[in-house]
Structure formats: C-alpha cells, structure tokens
Design a protein around this motif. Structure first.
Motif, PDB file in Angstrom:
ATOM      1  N   THR A 111       3.352  -1.835  15.634  1.00  0.00           N
ATOM      2  CA  THR A 111       3.742  -1.729  14.236  1.00  0.00           C
ATOM      3  C   THR A 111       5.131  -2.334  14.041  1.00  0.00           C
ATOM      4  O   THR A 111       5.943  -2.343  14.966  1.00  0.00           O
ATOM      5  CB  THR A 111       3.732  -0.261  13.752  1.00  0.00           C
ATOM      6  N   ALA A 142       8.431  -2.409  11.224  1.00  0.00           N
ATOM      7  CA  ALA A 142       9.076  -1.827  10.042  1.00  0.00           C
ATOM      8  C   ALA A 142      10.513  -2.350  10.024  1.00  0.00           C
ATOM      9  O   ALA A 142      10.873  -3.225  10.812  1.00  0.00           O
ATOM     10  CB  ALA A 142       9.041  -0.305  10.120  1.00  0.00           C
ATOM     11  N   GLN A 176       1.303   2.236  10.001  1.00  0.00           N
ATOM     12  CA  GLN A 176       0.304   1.186   9.780  1.00  0.00           C
ATOM     13  C   GLN A 176       0.621   0.039  10.723  1.00  0.00           C
ATOM     14  O   GLN A 176       1.777  -0.330  10.903  1.00  0.00           O
ATOM     15  CB  GLN A 176       0.377   0.709   8.339  1.00  0.00           C
ATOM     16  N   SER A 178       7.853   1.096   1.445  1.00  0.00           N
ATOM     17  CA  SER A 178       6.780   0.171   1.808  1.00  0.00           C
ATOM     18  C   SER A 178       5.426   0.860   1.942  1.00  0.00           C
ATOM     19  O   SER A 178       4.393   0.226   1.776  1.00  0.00           O
ATOM     20  CB  SER A 178       7.120  -0.532   3.119  1.00  0.00           C
ATOM     21  N   ARG A 199      -4.219   2.560  11.550  1.00  0.00           N
ATOM     22  CA  ARG A 199      -3.107   3.513  11.494  1.00  0.00           C
ATOM     23  C   ARG A 199      -3.101   4.330  12.772  1.00  0.00           C
ATOM     24  O   ARG A 199      -4.144   4.579  13.353  1.00  0.00           O
ATOM     25  CB  ARG A 199      -3.229   4.436  10.286  1.00  0.00           C
ATOM     26  N   HIS A 242       4.190   1.786   4.717  1.00  0.00           N
ATOM     27  CA  HIS A 242       3.656   1.522   6.054  1.00  0.00           C
ATOM     28  C   HIS A 242       3.864   2.699   6.996  1.00  0.00           C
ATOM     29  O   HIS A 242       3.185   2.823   8.005  1.00  0.00           O
ATOM     30  CB  HIS A 242       4.294   0.269   6.666  1.00  0.00           C
TER      31      HIS A 242
END
Length: 128
Positions: free
Chosen positions: A103, A105, A86, A68, A44, A70
């Motif tokens: 990352t 998303a 994340q 999610s 993270r 994340h």
C-alpha cells in the motif's frame, strides 16, 4: 510504501522504497524463475492496534488532512481499533491466506502506521 507480509502465524510490516510496479515486477520474475503461479489483485488489508497505543491520535490527525479514504481507523471494541488499508495483494493464488500486501499513502501516514505497528510488536515480544 508499506509492505505487509501475512504468514501462517503472524504479520510482518516493513517500509519499502521501491515503486509498486518495481516490486510487482520483482515478484513476477521470482515466480517465473521458480515455476510458481502468482496472483495480483487490488484489495484491502487490515490489522488491529490497541486503542491506548501512543501515536494513534497523530495518525488520526494525519488521515484527516489526507482525506483520501485509502486508510481508515475503525473501533472494534473497548480495547482495539482496526487499521484498514487499500492496496495490492500478491500471493500464489486468489484463495491464498499467505502473501504480501502493498500500500502507498503519504509519507506522514506511512510513518505513523509503521511506528504504531513497531510499538505494538515490542509489547507483544516483551509479553511473550
């Protein structure tokens, strides 16, 4: 995808179109050719944004739709929130403080995160 480049003095963020696998493969080949070690691990990363930055509510709404986990937004104090992501950390060693964090998303969430970060950088540059 978003790539956060952590350096000794700053954080730089950019949007990238490569897949995580392609980006890591490029970094591995670069490290091999330069004779350097490379450490890749899930983890993270986070950064701060001012609470009053325009667009923060849109990011919060986009994250609620995603559900999610994340990406999270956590109040730090009366002035800042922490954006926590994340993803994958890429650096020369496990203990390195400098490196890249990748990352992925939804397009919408990435768009808002990137635009919020850009807006705060313009403010920081103006104040400097």
């Amino acid at each position: 995808m978003l790539k956060l480049q952590y350096t000794e003095n700053s954080l730089f963020m950019e949007q990238v179109t490569l897949s995580l696998e392609a980006l890591i493969a490029q970094r591995v080949m670069l490290a091999v050719r330069c004779g350097q070690s490379l450490h890749v691990q899930p983890g993270r990363a986070s950064f701060l944004l001012p609470i009053g930055v325009e667009g923060l509510t849109q990011l919060e709404a986009a994250l609620q739709l995603e559900q999610s986990g994340h990406i999270s937004i956590t109040p730090v104090d009366a002035e800042y929130v922490e954006i926590s992501l994340q993803g994958t950390w890429i650096a020369q060693s496990a203990e390195a403080e400098e490196g890249a964090f990748i990352t992925a998303a939804s397009d919408r969430s990435e768009f808002y995160i990137y635009k919020l970060w850009q807006a705060t950088q313009a403010t920081v540059s103006y104040l400097a």
